[in-house]
Scaffold this motif. Structure first.
Motif, PDB file in Angstrom:
ATOM      1  N   ALA A 102      -6.208   6.141   4.175  1.00 12.83           N
ATOM      2  CA  ALA A 102      -7.764   7.394   4.508  1.00 12.83           C
ATOM      3  C   ALA A 102      -7.633   8.557   3.357  1.00 12.83           C
ATOM      4  CB  ALA A 102      -7.283   7.798   6.111  1.00 12.83           C
ATOM      5  N   ALA A 103      -6.343   9.264   3.704  1.00  7.70           N
ATOM      6  CA  ALA A 103      -5.883  10.582   3.059  1.00  7.70           C
ATOM      7  C   ALA A 103      -6.006  10.439   1.377  1.00  7.70           C
ATOM      8  CB  ALA A 103      -4.917  10.616   2.607  1.00  7.70           C
ATOM      9  N   GLY A 104      -6.534   8.995   0.983  1.00  6.88           N
ATOM     10  CA  GLY A 104      -6.858   8.585  -0.503  1.00  6.88           C
ATOM     11  C   GLY A 104      -5.592   8.737  -1.610  1.00  6.88           C
ATOM     12  N   PHE A 105      -3.872   8.400  -0.823  1.00  6.94           N
ATOM     13  CA  PHE A 105      -3.112   8.266  -1.770  1.00  6.94           C
ATOM     14  C   PHE A 105      -2.970   6.711  -2.569  1.00  6.94           C
ATOM     15  CE2 PHE A 105       1.115   6.968  -2.214  1.00  6.94           C
ATOM     16  CZ  PHE A 105       1.807   8.596  -2.484  1.00  6.94           C
ATOM     17  N   PHE A 106      -3.638   5.813  -1.949  1.00 10.83           N
ATOM     18  CA  PHE A 106      -3.520   5.076  -3.033  1.00 10.83           C
ATOM     19  C   PHE A 106      -5.229   4.498  -3.891  1.00 10.83           C
ATOM     20  CE2 PHE A 106      -1.740   3.659   1.268  1.00 10.83           C
ATOM     21  CZ  PHE A 106      -0.097   3.517   0.626  1.00 10.83           C
ATOM     22  N   LEU A 148      -6.566   7.547  -4.718  1.00 13.51           N
ATOM     23  CA  LEU A 148      -6.664   8.407  -6.113  1.00 13.51           C
ATOM     24  C   LEU A 148      -7.435   8.794  -7.628  1.00 13.51           C
ATOM     25  CD1 LEU A 148      -6.169  11.911  -5.324  1.00 13.51           C
ATOM     26  CD2 LEU A 148      -3.693  11.267  -6.834  1.00 13.51           C
ATOM     27  N   ARG A 149      -7.309   7.566  -8.387  1.00 16.42           N
ATOM     28  CA  ARG A 149      -7.348   7.118  -9.436  1.00 16.42           C
ATOM     29  C   ARG A 149      -8.172   6.674  -9.517  1.00 16.42           C
ATOM     30  NH1 ARG A 149      -3.189   5.885 -13.711  1.00 16.42           N
ATOM     31  NH2 ARG A 149      -2.563   4.596 -12.407  1.00 16.42           N
ATOM     32  N   LEU A 150      -8.715   5.978  -8.450  1.00 14.48           N
ATOM     33  CA  LEU A 150     -10.276   5.278  -8.387  1.00 14.48           C
ATOM     34  C   LEU A 150     -11.691   6.117  -8.847  1.00 14.48           C
ATOM     35  CD1 LEU A 150     -10.053   2.225  -5.816  1.00 14.48           C
ATOM     36  CD2 LEU A 150      -9.570   2.335  -8.590  1.00 14.48           C
ATOM     37  N   PRO A 151     -12.663   5.462  -9.269  1.00 11.53           N
ATOM     38  CA  PRO A 151     -13.925   6.563 -10.003  1.00 11.53           C
ATOM     39  C   PRO A 151     -14.467   6.530  -8.661  1.00 11.53           C
ATOM     40  CG  PRO A 151     -13.691   4.399 -11.063  1.00 11.53           C
ATOM     41  CD  PRO A 151     -12.703   4.384 -10.684  1.00 11.53           C
ATOM     42  N   GLU A 152     -15.014   7.548  -8.453  1.00 10.09           N
ATOM     43  CA  GLU A 152     -16.130   7.858  -7.250  1.00 10.09           C
ATOM     44  C   GLU A 152     -16.946   6.719  -6.706  1.00 10.09           C
ATOM     45  OE1 GLU A 152     -17.935  11.929  -7.021  1.00 10.09           O
ATOM     46  OE2 GLU A 152     -15.699  12.678  -7.794  1.00 10.09           O
ATOM     47  N   ALA A 153     -17.044   6.023  -7.802  1.00 10.71           N
ATOM     48  CA  ALA A 153     -18.441   5.071  -7.551  1.00 10.71           C
ATOM     49  C   ALA A 153     -17.704   3.718  -6.457  1.00 10.71           C
ATOM     50  CB  ALA A 153     -19.172   4.964  -8.391  1.00 10.71           C
ATOM     51  N   GLU A 154     -16.618   3.805  -6.950  1.00 11.49           N
ATOM     52  CA  GLU A 154     -15.329   2.617  -6.403  1.00 11.49           C
ATOM     53  C   GLU A 154     -14.576   3.345  -4.977  1.00 11.49           C
ATOM     54  OE1 GLU A 154     -13.413   0.555  -8.593  1.00 11.49           O
ATOM     55  OE2 GLU A 154     -14.403   0.663 -10.508  1.00 11.49           O
ATOM     56  N   GLY A 205     -13.132   5.944  -4.328  1.00 11.56           N
ATOM     57  CA  GLY A 205     -11.670   7.018  -4.890  1.00 11.56           C
ATOM     58  C   GLY A 205     -12.506   8.392  -5.443  1.00 11.56           C
ATOM     59  N   ALA A 206     -10.955   9.305  -4.994  1.00 15.27           N
ATOM     60  CA  ALA A 206     -11.235  10.240  -5.901  1.00 15.27           C
ATOM     61  C   ALA A 206     -11.391  10.746  -6.864  1.00 15.27           C
ATOM     62  CB  ALA A 206     -10.623  11.308  -5.386  1.00 15.27           C
ATOM     63  N   GLY A 207     -11.430   9.853  -8.328  1.00 14.54           N
ATOM     64  CA  GLY A 207     -11.603  10.255  -9.715  1.00 14.54           C
ATOM     65  C   GLY A 207     -10.715  11.114 -10.185  1.00 14.54           C
ATOM     66  N   LEU A 208     -10.352  11.065 -10.067  1.00 18.27           N
ATOM     67  CA  LEU A 208      -8.819  12.445 -10.562  1.00 18.27           C
ATOM     68  C   LEU A 208      -7.465  11.062 -11.152  1.00 18.27           C
ATOM     69  CD1 LEU A 208      -7.866  13.952  -6.982  1.00 18.27           C
ATOM     70  CD2 LEU A 208      -9.550  14.310  -9.171  1.00 18.27           C
ATOM     71  N   GLY A 209      -7.451  12.110 -12.411  1.00 18.89           N
ATOM     72  CA  GLY A 209      -6.599  11.015 -13.638  1.00 18.89           C
ATOM     73  C   GLY A 209      -4.253  10.655 -13.191  1.00 18.89           C
ATOM     74  N   LEU A 210      -3.917  10.663 -13.892  1.00 20.37           N
ATOM     75  CA  LEU A 210      -2.245  10.389 -14.107  1.00 20.37           C
ATOM     76  C   LEU A 210      -1.382  11.583 -13.460  1.00 20.37           C
ATOM     77  CD1 LEU A 210      -0.439   8.576 -13.875  1.00 20.37           C
ATOM     78  CD2 LEU A 210      -0.082   8.703 -16.527  1.00 20.37           C
ATOM     79  N   ALA A 211      -1.926  12.450 -13.591  1.00 26.08           N
ATOM     80  CA  ALA A 211      -1.052  13.829 -13.042  1.00 26.08           C
ATOM     81  C   ALA A 211      -1.337  14.411 -11.824  1.00 26.08           C
ATOM     82  CB  ALA A 211      -2.060  15.111 -14.320  1.00 26.08           C
TER      83      ALA A 211
END
Length: 303
Positions: free
Chosen positions: A49-53, A55-61, A63-69
């Motif tokens: 729920a917090a987006g841990f898993f 995190l790197r998925l696109p927002e359309a799916e 996710g948060a759309g963030l990167g490896l960093a």
């Protein structure tokens, strides 16, 4: 190229630490160790729920759309808290396994002949044939990481993905940083001969060496997250493994007899560091790969 975290990345890291301090405090850590590392599904869903898993998925799916960093910062905090479970494997499967992104599914994967948290896993990636009935439980040095050995007829899985290696290195960095904190805290509060043990030069040298190792490993991991270069990921894992294991050992030295007791967390960091060090290339293999890369670079330069 700037490898320092941005303000948004620092805020992300602070939020992750706040969540883990609230949902996986020392009491929860001890409870997890008491049940042999079996996962708390409510905590797993809270991470989802917090987006841990995702995190790197696109927002359309979703996710948060963030990167490896950014992922590296989260996994560093997970390592600091000794959070159990196949976090890396579930994170990497978020885009392909139903429920993984939300924390509804637990995904694990083998590393060599061993697979962690098999009893809790809904999906095991990279196993052919996919059956798990013949996997044999073995005693794990880390009470928070239950292990199974795969049967001989299961084909050896491919080496772990570079991202898996880097995120595991980030967990090691978090553990290395945490043992620095534990050592410094003990050195400041424990007294001998009428003064804090941190006043003694031998203890100061141990703590200083721990800090240098932790910061060197963290810098290498952050840099590898930005560049994504295979050689830099290998070097980051090598440095992170060394920092996590050696810092835990030195922390035991600083803490003295109390560090070896069950009530202390130091031994748990050392045991987890040993297990994580087996995920990815061995030290000898990593050193060979880095030497080959350096020699290839020298040849290109001479040419």
């Amino acid at each position: 190229m700037d490898f320092r975290p941005t303000d948004d990345q620092r805020a992300l890291r602070a939020g992750a630490r706040e969540l883990l301090d609230r949902r996986f405090d020392r009491e929860a850590l001890r409870a997890a160790a008491g049940r042999g590392g079996r996962l708390d599904r409510s905590l797993w869903r809270a991470l989802g729920a917090a987006g841990f898993f995702a995190l790197r998925l696109p927002e359309a799916e979703g996710g948060a759309g963030l990167g490896l960093a950014e992922a590296v910062l989260l996994f560093e905090e997970a390592g600091r808290a000794l959070l159990p479970g196949p976090l890396v494997d579930t994170h990497l499967a978020a885009g392909e396994v139903k429920g993984a992104a939300e924390g509804e599914a637990v995904v694990t994967a083998p590393y060599g002949p061993l697979v962690a948290h098999l009893a809790d896993a809904d999906v095991v990636r990279g196993v052919d044939p996919p059956g798990r009935a013949d996997a044999r439980p073995i005693r794990s040095v880390d009470p928070l990481t239950p292990l199974h050995r795969l049967p001989p007829d299961v084909r050896s899985p491919a080496p772990p993905e570079p991202e898996a290696v880097l995120l595991t290195a980030a967990e090691q960095c978090g553990s290395a940083g945490r043992t620095v904190d534990l050592a410094v805290q003990h050195a400041r509060t424990r007294t001998q001969f009428g003064q804090p043990v941190g006043a003694f030069q031998a203890v100061q040298h141990l703590c200083a060496g721990m800090l240098v190792r932790a910061e060197l490993a963290r810098t290498a991991v952050y840099a590898a997250a930005v560049t994504g270069a295979h050689a830099e990921i290998t070097a980051a894992k090598l440095l992170a493994d060394e920092a996590a294991q050696d810092n835990a050992r030195d922390c035991l030295q600083v803490c003295g007899g109390t560090g070896f007791t069950w009530e202390s967390d130091v031994h748990l960091h050392l045991k987890r560091a040993w297990v994580r060090a087996g995920r990815g290339p061995t030290r000898a293999r990593a050193e060979e790969e880095l030497a080959a890369d350096l020699l290839a670079g020298a040849d290109r330069w001479d040419g």
